[in-house]
Design a protein around this motif. Structure first.
Motif, PDB file in Angstrom:
ATOM      1  N   LEU A 111       3.505   0.159  -7.794  1.00 43.37           N
ATOM      2  CA  LEU A 111       4.215  -1.124  -7.805  1.00 43.37           C
ATOM      3  C   LEU A 111       4.023  -1.739  -9.189  1.00 43.37           C
ATOM      4  CD1 LEU A 111       3.442  -2.509  -4.243  1.00 43.37           C
ATOM      5  CD2 LEU A 111       5.306  -1.036  -5.039  1.00 43.37           C
ATOM      6  N   PHE A 125      -1.065  10.066  -0.755  1.00 43.12           N
ATOM      7  CA  PHE A 125       0.137  10.648  -1.365  1.00 43.12           C
ATOM      8  C   PHE A 125       0.085  10.561  -2.875  1.00 43.12           C
ATOM      9  CE2 PHE A 125       1.658   9.577   2.848  1.00 43.12           C
ATOM     10  CZ  PHE A 125       2.475  10.656   3.160  1.00 43.12           C
ATOM     11  N   ALA A 139       4.196   4.376   2.778  1.00 42.17           N
ATOM     12  CA  ALA A 139       3.483   5.625   2.500  1.00 42.17           C
ATOM     13  C   ALA A 139       1.993   5.371   2.337  1.00 42.17           C
ATOM     14  CB  ALA A 139       4.049   6.285   1.237  1.00 42.17           C
ATOM     15  N   ARG A 189      -5.271   5.707  -6.086  1.00 42.45           N
ATOM     16  CA  ARG A 189      -4.736   4.992  -4.926  1.00 42.45           C
ATOM     17  C   ARG A 189      -4.751   5.898  -3.690  1.00 42.45           C
ATOM     18  NH1 ARG A 189       1.426   3.098  -5.049  1.00 42.45           N
ATOM     19  NH2 ARG A 189       1.701   5.339  -4.849  1.00 42.45           N
ATOM     20  N   HIS A 231       5.485   6.235  -8.067  1.00 45.93           N
ATOM     21  CA  HIS A 231       5.683   5.207  -7.049  1.00 45.93           C
ATOM     22  C   HIS A 231       4.571   4.164  -7.018  1.00 45.93           C
ATOM     23  CE1 HIS A 231       9.171   7.143  -5.860  1.00 45.93           C
ATOM     24  NE2 HIS A 231       8.805   7.794  -4.766  1.00 45.93           N
ATOM     25  N   VAL A 277       7.187   2.900  -0.504  1.00 39.75           N
ATOM     26  CA  VAL A 277       5.862   3.116  -1.084  1.00 39.75           C
ATOM     27  C   VAL A 277       4.803   2.458  -0.225  1.00 39.75           C
ATOM     28  CG1 VAL A 277       4.378   2.629  -3.054  1.00 39.75           C
ATOM     29  CG2 VAL A 277       6.745   3.318  -3.440  1.00 39.75           C
ATOM     30  N   LYS A 299      12.820   0.930  -2.160  1.00 37.69           N
ATOM     31  CA  LYS A 299      11.848   1.933  -2.587  1.00 37.69           C
ATOM     32  C   LYS A 299      10.428   1.406  -2.418  1.00 37.69           C
ATOM     33  CE  LYS A 299      11.610   5.437  -5.756  1.00 37.69           C
ATOM     34  NZ  LYS A 299      12.612   6.042  -6.620  1.00 37.69           N
ATOM     35  N   GLU A 300      10.259   0.120  -2.801  1.00 39.92           N
ATOM     36  CA  GLU A 300       8.931  -0.488  -2.656  1.00 39.92           C
ATOM     37  C   GLU A 300       8.483  -0.462  -1.196  1.00 39.92           C
ATOM     38  OE1 GLU A 300       8.529  -4.595  -4.063  1.00 39.92           O
ATOM     39  OE2 GLU A 300       7.092  -4.844  -2.397  1.00 39.92           O
ATOM     40  N   PHE A 312       3.038  11.183  -5.765  1.00 43.51           N
ATOM     41  CA  PHE A 312       4.463  11.507  -5.908  1.00 43.51           C
ATOM     42  C   PHE A 312       4.788  11.887  -7.344  1.00 43.51           C
ATOM     43  CE2 PHE A 312       4.168   8.350  -2.482  1.00 43.51           C
ATOM     44  CZ  PHE A 312       4.842   9.019  -1.469  1.00 43.51           C
TER      45      PHE A 312
END
Lengths: 434, 221
Positions: free
Chosen positions: B96, B88, A346, B155, B94, A343, A339-340, B90
């Motif tokens: 980190l 983006f 993205a 971000r 998302h 991200v 998933k990271e 979400f």
């Protein structure tokens, strides 16, 4: 450059965050480094020994001795003894080939009784010529050595060898040495009395001691380190002419002659001339065996190169095993952090950034593991060996360095596939991963 | 046109002939528009958004971003276009979790290779803009859902994109946070940023200037 910074930062934080996993990875690669360092230090020690052997005994060395198979193989009535290399032949060879650095004949006589001041001890006797002193082995000499005057006049002079204390060995070696030390009484006599200049009797014949050769301690004698010493059974040196004259040695017996041609460059040429000499003098060269030191060292070098490759390949195998460990961990990391990856893609990371991230992380694991393993390997080969009395392995400072580099490179190589897998995940799919 | 789709199809692998998520979608979105994509679950909204955001590739049809044919772009070109031109937001944020709010905002700029100082000051500025001053060194796990989504918006704005793609941005938020986030998106749209938002929420959709309703992989209206 920026991606490298991101990758390194992420790498460190991941290593910190997954301590157990990181430690296991370190160990996997560290074991490789330890094995590799051990292998390399063994190889270095071998080459060190070979080099010493070369330095000490010289490459340009050969030895002529009688072909014993001829001596014993024809017991019929027609039997004529094979030709013998005599002292006259030695002189002739020296005259014919004045360029030879050393021509040293020798003949042994076992179990002679040496008498001094009413004490009688068993000894072994070696008949030699002045060139004997030019050989490899290192002694300190008190008095003087035999000279050509002694030879010509068959003077009854001798040089005694005073043994050095025993080298350290295991208890079995020590007890065996004690049991078979034929010369114990002689050693005691020589070490307790200064015989230089004194008259002695050997098998009833009067001799004068003109010199005493004192052996250096075993640790300073390369021939002991290399496991051979062809004078270890000898206590007394005397002119071979004298010994022949007084019939210690049978005049018909052949002498062993050690020859040093002086340099490696002239060796082949000299060897040819010596063979030629034997042929002309004795009719056929097969009556004698020529031991070729150059050949011997070459063979030993070849053998140790083979052994080294074997050992190195073991070290490399250990690294490969470690590398597979890293690959496994990195693959697991990729799947755990799918998933990271999504991200990061993205928000703008490209395939290269992702690939770099996982490779850098693996290389960090490898570097740290390599440093760890080099440390362990260093301690293992140095202090630990000394503590356990195994003798320190020779560790050159570049060996740990190289092993750290190999550890890093192995990790790099084995991280390429997992990193490629990570880089080729579709961003949308990666984002959907749980 | 900022976004221009012509007969987009997307077939997911699986089964005998695959599973069609998009079945020929055509529309244009102009610069500065705010478009809400609505429709029931499984109608293909998120798939469409992923394709618009260059996170996924269409199985067929054409997609032009600022007039450039996306289908012909290499992966690297798509990555760069995504990094520099699209932000983006979400549903699940998302972020980190190991990084601070500040570092999360810095990340897109770092991938873009901006100088360190500029990155830091821009990140501070953006967090200030979304009302998170003083929370720079908190990690996402220390923030509320609304705050996390605001970090995500900061971000998304990091590299000053012309487009913001929001996939159910309020789906995980309470109503007041939802309103804040929506207001923020509307404000950004006023600044000239094109916003495409996928949502279930009819009220929110009504705030958008334009509605694209989807059903079973096609546009209804």
């Amino acid at each position: 450059m920026k991606s490298l910074v991101i990758a390194a930062r992420t790498g460190f934080s991941e290593i910190r965050a997954h301590k157990t996993r990181s430690i296991l990875s370190f160990l996997a690669i560290a074991v490789g480094a330890v094995v590799f360092i051990n292998a390399f230090s063994a190889i270095c020690a071998t080459y060190e020994r070979l080099k010493k052997q070369k330095d000490v005994s010289g490459m340009a060395r050969l030895k002529i001795s009688q072909n014993n198979s001829r001596l014993f193989s024809s017991p019929d009535a027609e039997y004529t003894p094979p030709p013998a290399f005599t002292y006259e032949d030695v002189l002739l060879l020296k005259r014919k080939m004045p360029g030879l650095y050393m021509v040293s004949p020798e003949a042994r006589d076992w179990h002679d009784v040496l008498e001094y001041n009413g004490r009688r001890v068993n000894t072994n006797l070696l008949g030699v010529a002045p060139d004997w002193i030019k050989r490899d082995f290192v002694y300190t000499l008190r008095g003087r050595f035999l000279n050509w005057h002694d030879m010509e006049n068959k003077l009854r002079v001798c040089v005694l060898i005073k043994k050095a204390p025993l080298p350290p060995g295991n208890s079995f070696e020590k007890s065996m040495f004690k049991k078979w030390n034929y010369a114990a009484a002689f050693d005691t006599l020589v070490s307790h009395n200064d015989l230089l200049g004194k008259p002695v009797k050997i098998e009833g014949v009067n001799f004068t001691v003109i010199g005493i050769l004192e052996e250096l301690p075993a640790s300073k004698r390369p021939e002991v380190m290399m496991g051979y010493s062809n004078s270890k059974d000898i206590q007394i040196l005397a002119p071979v002419t004298t010994l022949t004259h007084f019939e210690f040695i049978n005049a018909r017996n052949s002498l062993d002659v050690s020859i040093d041609t002086g340099s490696e460059q002239t060796f082949e040429e000299s060897l040819k001339l010596i063979k030629n000499f034997l042929k002309i003098r004795f009719g056929d060269e097969d009556s004698f065996i020529i031991e070729n030191q150059m050949e011997l060292i070459r063979e030993r070098t070849e053998k140790s190169v083979k052994n080294s490759l074997m050992t190195i390949s073991l070290g490399m195998l250990a690294f490969i095993a470690g590398g597979i460990g890293i690959m496994n961990v990195t693959l697991a990391t990729v799947f755990a952090r799918t998933k990271e990856i999504g991200v990061r893609r993205a928000i703008g990371a490209n395939r290269g950034d992702i690939m770099l991230q996982f490779i850098v992380e693996a290389v960090l694991l490898g570097l740290i593991g390599g440093v760890l393993g080099s440390g362990i390997g260093y301690i293992w080969n140095g202090p630990v060996r000394v503590i356990f009395g195994m003798g320190g392995g020779a560790i050159e400072p570049w060996i740990p360095l190289v092993s750290v580099l190999i550890a890093a490179f192995t990790s790099f190589a084995f991280a390429i596939y997992p990193a490629w897998v990570a880089a080729n995940l579709k961003p949308a799919d990666a984002l959907r991963a749980e | 046109m900022t976004i221009s789709c012509r007969g987009l199809t997307k077939v997911y692998e699986g089964g005998k002939s695959g599973w069609p998520a998009l079945r020929g979608i055509s529309f244009d979105i102009g610069p500065g528009e705010f478009a809400a994509v609505t429709g029931p679950s499984g109608c293909g909204k998120s798939t469409l958004l992923n394709i618009i955001g260059l996170l996924d590739e269409p199985s067929g049809g054409g997609y032009f971003l600022h007039g450039r044919d996306v289908v012909k772009m290499s992966d690297l070109e798509r990555s760069d276009a995504r990094r520099d031109g699209i932000g983006f937001v979400f549903q699940a944020f998302h972020l980190l979790n190991r990084l601070t709010a500040l570092d999360n905002v810095c990340l897109p700029m770092m991938y873009a290779g901006a100088p360190d100082k500029a990155i830091k000051s821009r990140a501070h500025e953006l967090l200030h803009k979304v009302g998170l001053k003083g929370k720079e060194i908190k990690t996402p796990l220390e923030l509320s859902g609304g705050e996390r989504q605001r970090v995500a918006i900061a971000r998304a704005l990091a590299n000053s994109p012309k487009i913001i793609l929001a996939d159910e941005p309020t789906g995980n938020l309470d109503s007041s946070s939802s309103r804040e986030v929506m207001n923020m998106l509307l404000a950004l749209n006023k600044e000239g940023i094109t916003v495409v938002m996928v949502t279930h929420d009819r009220e929110l959709a009504a705030l958008a200037g334009r509605n694209i309703r989807m059903m079973d992989g096609v546009i209804e209206s």
